[in-house]
Every structure is written in structure tokens, then in C-alpha cells.
Design a protein around this motif. Structure first.
Motif, PDB file in Angstrom:
ATOM      1  N   THR A 182     -10.874  -6.852 -13.640  1.00  9.66           N
ATOM      2  CA  THR A 182      -9.857  -6.172 -14.437  1.00  9.66           C
ATOM      3  C   THR A 182      -9.691  -6.929 -15.752  1.00  9.66           C
ATOM      4  O   THR A 182     -10.153  -8.066 -15.878  1.00  9.66           O
ATOM      5  CB  THR A 182      -8.513  -6.095 -13.683  1.00  9.66           C
ATOM      6  OG1 THR A 182      -7.650  -5.195 -14.355  1.00  9.66           O
ATOM      7  CG2 THR A 182      -7.858  -7.450 -13.569  1.00  9.66           C
ATOM      8  N   SER A 183      -9.068  -6.313 -16.696  1.00  6.39           N
ATOM      9  CA  SER A 183      -8.758  -6.965 -17.967  1.00  6.39           C
ATOM     10  C   SER A 183      -7.247  -7.030 -18.128  1.00  6.39           C
ATOM     11  O   SER A 183      -6.553  -6.034 -17.912  1.00  6.39           O
ATOM     12  CB  SER A 183      -9.341  -6.168 -19.138  1.00  6.39           C
ATOM     13  OG  SER A 183     -10.734  -6.161 -19.087  1.00  6.39           O
ATOM     14  N   SER A 228      -4.008  -9.086 -20.624  1.00  3.38           N
ATOM     15  CA  SER A 228      -3.737  -9.857 -21.843  1.00  3.38           C
ATOM     16  C   SER A 228      -3.424 -11.300 -21.473  1.00  3.38           C
ATOM     17  O   SER A 228      -3.057 -11.607 -20.329  1.00  3.38           O
ATOM     18  CB  SER A 228      -2.554  -9.253 -22.596  1.00  3.38           C
ATOM     19  OG  SER A 228      -1.363  -9.421 -21.849  1.00  3.38           O
ATOM     20  N   ASP A 276     -10.543  -3.074 -10.217  1.00  2.00           N
ATOM     21  CA  ASP A 276     -11.145  -1.770 -10.499  1.00  2.00           C
ATOM     22  C   ASP A 276     -11.918  -1.177  -9.319  1.00  2.00           C
ATOM     23  O   ASP A 276     -12.677  -0.243  -9.482  1.00  2.00           O
ATOM     24  CB  ASP A 276     -12.075  -1.869 -11.723  1.00  2.00           C
ATOM     25  CG  ASP A 276     -13.223  -2.829 -11.512  1.00  2.00           C
ATOM     26  OD1 ASP A 276     -13.273  -3.515 -10.469  1.00  2.00           O
ATOM     27  OD2 ASP A 276     -14.086  -2.911 -12.409  1.00  2.00           O
TER      28      ASP A 276
END
Length: 150
Positions: free
Chosen positions: A85-86, A88, A104
Motif C-alpha cells: 500500500t502507499s 503519506s 491491496d
């Protein structure tokens, strides 16, 4: 050679002196190029000797090419990826014990098996003698791996 040597009595350029300067520069460049070509030739000879020593291709087995044994003992890193996942950096810094990160992948989907970061297979988690392992369910062919590199 100085600028005064290149200039004639009336301020015009001495063509003979200029020609000599260019000839000297060209000779120096030829010497440098000759030395580089000699190094390249030596490298080519070494490479040819290495490639020709086995008499076979890398596609064959170890019995076809005894020099392949040299690379068979090179260690590689195998890793299993559950998902990714990405997020911040702000959210990353707010993580603490008990935080949940959504990946994901769906539960039950096969894991990715990576060798040095390259996908080579899919598999499922198994437990053997109280240790985790992975059962390969789908191995990606070498031709498909090469296609993914491009």
C-alpha cells in the motif's frame, strides 16, 4: 606553442606553425585512441575466453556446462509479499502498536514470491514444524519474467 609563435610579423596567422600544432595534437589523440583500443581488445579477448570456456549455453543444465557450477552457489534473497500500500509520511509517523494498515490484496489471495525483487511465483502460506513456509501454486516461466523486465 604560444600565440606569438602562431602570429606572423604583420599580425596574420602563421599557417605552418598552426599546421604543426594540429599535427602534434592529432598524434597525441591517435596515441590515446590506440591505447584505448588495445585495452578494449584485451577485454574482448578475456570475455571471449570466458564465454568459450564452457562450450555450452546458459540455458542447459549444469551437466551440459560445467562452468555453470560457478554461479549455482551464489546466494539470492527470496521474499514473500503479502501485499502493499502507499501512505503519506504523516500517516506513517502516526502509526503505533495496534495500528492496522490496509493492503491491496484480498484475504486468501496467493502471495508473491520474489527473488532479488523479481516476481518468480505465487504461493500460499503453510506451517511446517511450527515454522512458516510457502507452497508454490504458480511458477512464472522465464520468458514471462523477461517480458516483465522490459
Amino acid at each position: 606553442m604560444s600565440d606569438d609563435d602562431l602570429m606572423g610579423e604583420e599580425g596574420d596567422i602563421n599557417q605552418d606553425a598552426m599546421a604543426d600544432e594540429w599535427a602534434a595534437a592529432m598524434e597525441e589523440q591517435e596515441e590515446i585512441d590506440g591505447a584505448d583500443e588495445a585495452e578494449d581488445d584485451a577485454s574482448a579477448v578475456e570475455l571471449t575466453e570466458f564465454d568459450g570456456a564452457g562450450g555450452g549455453s546458459l540455458g542447459g543444465g549444469a551437466e551440459d556446462n560445467p562452468d555453470l557450477d560457478v554461479i549455482l552457489d551464489i546466494p539470492v534473497t527470496i521474499s514473500m509479499e503479502v501485499g502493499a500500500t502507499s501512505i503519506s509520511i504523516r500517516n506513517l509517523l502516526q502509526l503505533n502498536q495496534g495500528s492496522v494498515i490496509e493492503l491491496d490484496r484480498l484475504a486468501g489471495e496467493p502471495l508473491d514470491v520474489l527473488v532479488n525483487g523479481t516476481l518468480i511465483a505465487h504461493g500460499e502460506v503453510v506451517v511446517v514444524n511450527e515454522k512458516f513456509g510457502i507452497r508454490m501454486t504458480d511458477v512464472i516461466s522465464p520468458s514471462e519474467r523477461i517480458k516483465k523486465l522490459r
